[in-house]
Design an enzyme around this catalytic site. Sequence first.
Site, PDB file in Angstrom:
ATOM      1  N   GLU A   1       0.946  -1.169   0.075  1.00 33.10           N
ATOM      2  CA  GLU A   1       0.071   0.067  -0.216  1.00 33.10           C
ATOM      3  C   GLU A   1       0.916   1.242   0.182  1.00 33.10           C
ATOM      4  O   GLU A   1       1.659   1.338   0.805  1.00 33.10           O
ATOM      5  CB  GLU A   1      -0.920  -0.069   1.193  1.00 33.10           C
ATOM      6  CG  GLU A   1      -1.786   1.276   1.276  1.00 33.10           C
ATOM      7  CD  GLU A   1      -2.789   1.328   2.534  1.00 33.10           C
ATOM      8  OE1 GLU A   1      -3.634   2.270   2.511  1.00 33.10           O
ATOM      9  OE2 GLU A   1      -2.485   0.369   3.245  1.00 33.10           O
TER      10      GLU A   1
ATOM     11  N   GLU B   1     -11.975   2.940   2.251  1.00 32.35           N
ATOM     12  CA  GLU B   1     -11.452   2.872   3.675  1.00 32.35           C
ATOM     13  C   GLU B   1     -11.380   4.168   4.155  1.00 32.35           C
ATOM     14  O   GLU B   1     -10.597   5.112   3.962  1.00 32.35           O
ATOM     15  CB  GLU B   1     -10.138   2.606   3.349  1.00 32.35           C
ATOM     16  CG  GLU B   1      -9.190   2.223   5.071  1.00 32.35           C
ATOM     17  CD  GLU B   1      -7.758   1.942   4.759  1.00 32.35           C
ATOM     18  OE1 GLU B   1      -7.241   1.186   5.572  1.00 32.35           O
ATOM     19  OE2 GLU B   1      -6.892   2.567   3.966  1.00 32.35           O
TER      20      GLU B   1
END
Length: 263
Positions: free
Chosen positions: A139, A237
Amino acid sequence: MSAQLAVCAEMVFLDLPLIERVMKLDDAGFEIELWDIRDKDLSALAATGARFGSMTGYSEGSLCDADSAHHVVRTAGELIPAAKELGIKRLVVHPAQLIDGQAATPRFRATGDMWLTAAKTLEELGRLGEEHDVIFMLENLNTILDHPGIPLGRAKDTLSLVKAVDHPNVKMMLDLYHAQIGEGNLIELVRAASPYIGEIQVADVPGRCEPGTGEINYRAVAAALSQLGYSGPVGMEAYASADSEAAIAAFAQAFEPLLQPAS
């Protein structure tokens, strides 16, 4: 095949116990995403029958630190049984260790040795993922606001690492919230990264809330993804700016272009 939408259960319906959040999101048709699962009741989560998409895939060590990178691989292996219990195939790793979201050892300049160590560690994770049929996703993070002191955190760095490793079980978790803060130019970034993406995560800027609450034109991003033929997961998210039901509905509406089956 149309894309799958997912929602991080750690960030919405926060007035409810986690199990109830999971059931609400599952009833609404979303995959469920989790962070650290070590403190969670796996049996109760599995018993919900929900579809779980991703979780944090390590608990110790730094991908780019030669002295601790082996801990990333070790703890990744220790977490795989939990991932299998929940049916999770996508495990998230970061360029360096985070503790409560912050850099465990802040470093404001990346070195060649860090890059080589990170690539070697990702290669090991790729072999581990191939053995257990899971994908490790690196990520990108922003170092301006949320994660100062994380080396190799920008999307261009994480993309370069994933491309260099070139392993089918190592992909990029392209977080567009972080990329907007650190780099911008999101549609061109998506186009460049598309062959290497394991998942796209979204939240708006500023505020890290659902699409439509900030400056990112997620409808345009979704249209670009549709043109690219993207059929992978997109995860919200993000926190709800107000009502969680409204937040997940706004997310689904923004990415409606990806929900149509390919003709």
